[in-house]
Design an enzyme around this catalytic site. Structure first.
Site, PDB file in Angstrom:
ATOM      1  N   CYS A   1     -10.125  -4.986   0.759  1.00 29.30           N
ATOM      2  CA  CYS A   1     -11.228  -4.010   0.783  1.00 29.30           C
ATOM      3  C   CYS A   1     -12.128  -4.211  -0.438  1.00 29.30           C
ATOM      4  O   CYS A   1     -11.774  -4.916  -1.397  1.00 29.30           O
ATOM      5  CB  CYS A   1     -10.677  -2.586   0.833  1.00 29.30           C
ATOM      6  SG  CYS A   1     -10.178  -1.937  -0.772  1.00 29.30           S
TER       7      CYS A   1
ATOM      8  N   GLU B   1      -3.089  -4.722  -2.862  1.00 34.01           N
ATOM      9  CA  GLU B   1      -3.623  -5.648  -3.868  1.00 34.01           C
ATOM     10  C   GLU B   1      -3.716  -4.961  -5.232  1.00 34.01           C
ATOM     11  O   GLU B   1      -3.364  -5.528  -6.264  1.00 34.01           O
ATOM     12  CB  GLU B   1      -5.035  -6.125  -3.459  1.00 34.01           C
ATOM     13  CG  GLU B   1      -5.081  -6.862  -2.137  1.00 34.01           C
ATOM     14  CD  GLU B   1      -5.301  -5.944  -0.928  1.00 34.01           C
ATOM     15  OE1 GLU B   1      -4.772  -4.820  -0.902  1.00 34.01           O
ATOM     16  OE2 GLU B   1      -6.019  -6.386  -0.012  1.00 34.01           O
TER      17      GLU B   1
ATOM     18  N   CYS C   1      -4.125   0.606  -2.419  1.00 38.62           N
ATOM     19  CA  CYS C   1      -3.970  -0.608  -1.623  1.00 38.62           C
ATOM     20  C   CYS C   1      -2.916  -1.535  -2.229  1.00 38.62           C
ATOM     21  O   CYS C   1      -2.639  -1.488  -3.429  1.00 38.62           O
ATOM     22  CB  CYS C   1      -5.285  -1.372  -1.572  1.00 38.62           C
ATOM     23  SG  CYS C   1      -6.563  -0.613  -0.583  1.00 38.62           S
TER      24      CYS C   1
ATOM     25  N   ASN D   1       0.838  -1.203   0.000  1.00 40.02           N
ATOM     26  CA  ASN D   1       0.000   0.000   0.000  1.00 40.02           C
ATOM     27  C   ASN D   1       0.873   1.252   0.000  1.00 40.02           C
ATOM     28  O   ASN D   1       1.970   1.273   0.593  1.00 40.02           O
ATOM     29  CB  ASN D   1      -1.030   0.014   1.146  1.00 40.02           C
ATOM     30  CG  ASN D   1      -0.454  -0.266   2.517  1.00 40.02           C
ATOM     31  OD1 ASN D   1       0.564  -0.914   2.663  1.00 40.02           O
ATOM     32  ND2 ASN D   1      -1.127   0.235   3.535  1.00 40.02           N
ATOM     33  N   ILE D   2       0.378   2.267  -0.688  1.00 38.09           N
ATOM     34  CA  ILE D   2       1.118   3.521  -0.854  1.00 38.09           C
ATOM     35  C   ILE D   2       0.167   4.652  -0.487  1.00 38.09           C
ATOM     36  O   ILE D   2      -0.811   4.913  -1.210  1.00 38.09           O
ATOM     37  CB  ILE D   2       1.599   3.671  -2.318  1.00 38.09           C
ATOM     38  CG1 ILE D   2       2.440   2.455  -2.721  1.00 38.09           C
ATOM     39  CG2 ILE D   2       2.389   4.973  -2.495  1.00 38.09           C
ATOM     40  CD1 ILE D   2       2.699   2.331  -4.223  1.00 38.09           C
ATOM     41  N   GLU D   3       0.422   5.261   0.667  1.00 39.17           N
ATOM     42  CA  GLU D   3      -0.494   6.299   1.165  1.00 39.17           C
ATOM     43  C   GLU D   3      -0.121   7.675   0.630  1.00 39.17           C
ATOM     44  O   GLU D   3       0.919   7.856  -0.018  1.00 39.17           O
ATOM     45  CB  GLU D   3      -0.517   6.257   2.692  1.00 39.17           C
ATOM     46  CG  GLU D   3      -1.036   4.913   3.186  1.00 39.17           C
ATOM     47  CD  GLU D   3      -1.284   4.845   4.682  1.00 39.17           C
ATOM     48  OE1 GLU D   3      -0.741   5.669   5.444  1.00 39.17           O
ATOM     49  OE2 GLU D   3      -2.032   3.929   5.082  1.00 39.17           O
TER      50      GLU D   3
ATOM     51  N   CYS E   1     -10.680  -3.301  -3.928  1.00 44.64           N
ATOM     52  CA  CYS E   1      -9.737  -4.306  -4.448  1.00 44.64           C
ATOM     53  C   CYS E   1     -10.471  -5.550  -4.934  1.00 44.64           C
ATOM     54  O   CYS E   1     -10.092  -6.150  -5.941  1.00 44.64           O
ATOM     55  CB  CYS E   1      -8.703  -4.653  -3.389  1.00 44.64           C
ATOM     56  SG  CYS E   1      -7.565  -3.289  -3.095  1.00 44.64           S
TER      57      CYS E   1
END
Ligand code: THU
Length: 137
Positions: free
Chosen positions: A91, A55, A53, A42-44, A94
């Site tokens: 989620c 996935e 996310c 995941n990359i915020e 995804c």
């Protein structure tokens, strides 16, 4: 590839997660039908909603390299290393991305479920009566 081995790949991917806001690190390892593994984390983002996310990172990496056929995906997620074997389900967004490329009756989602054990679910179990490209035909 064996499910526990794919989970180990997901754990390696998790270490790359960029999570300055939630500290919740997720890793995914996506296995193609041809046997290749694509990793994702995941990359915020400071603006929150652009967050990607793990996935979807794995799927978008694979699809952007020309892959279209997928067998299964392993997912792990936790704030701390100690909890990395606790189950982390994907989620809804995804799940929908999986629905775009995968047969829901066949595609498997491999989730950590305790030490050296995993739970295997089909996409259909996680997204029953999902909307897919066939609906647009
Ligand atoms: N996250 C994922 O990477 N995958 C999921 O399926 C659930 C949520 C990430 C998004 C965000 O960076 C963090 O977990 C907390 O929601």
């Amino acid at each position: 590839m064996d499910n526990l081995k794919l989970l180990e790949e997901a754990k390696k991917a998790r270490l790359k997660a960029y999570t300055p806001y939630s500290q919740f690190k997720v890793g995914a390892a996506l296995l193609t039908k041809s046997g290749k593994v694509y990793l994702g984390c995941n990359i915020e983002n400071a603006s929150y909603t652009p967050t990607n996310c793990a996935e979807r990172t794995a799927f978008f990496k694979a699809v952007s390299e020309g892959e279209r056929e997928f067998e299964k995906i392993a997912i792990v997620g936790a704030k701390d290393e100690d909890n990395v074997n606790n189950m982390c389900t994907p989620c809804g967004v995804c799940r929908q991305v999986m629905m775009e490329f995968c047969n829901p009756k066949e595609f498997q989602i491999i989730l950590a479920d305790g030490e050296n054990t995993c739970r295997v679910m089909t996409l259909e179990e996680l997204l029953p009566s999902g909307f897919s490209p066939t609906n647009l035909k």
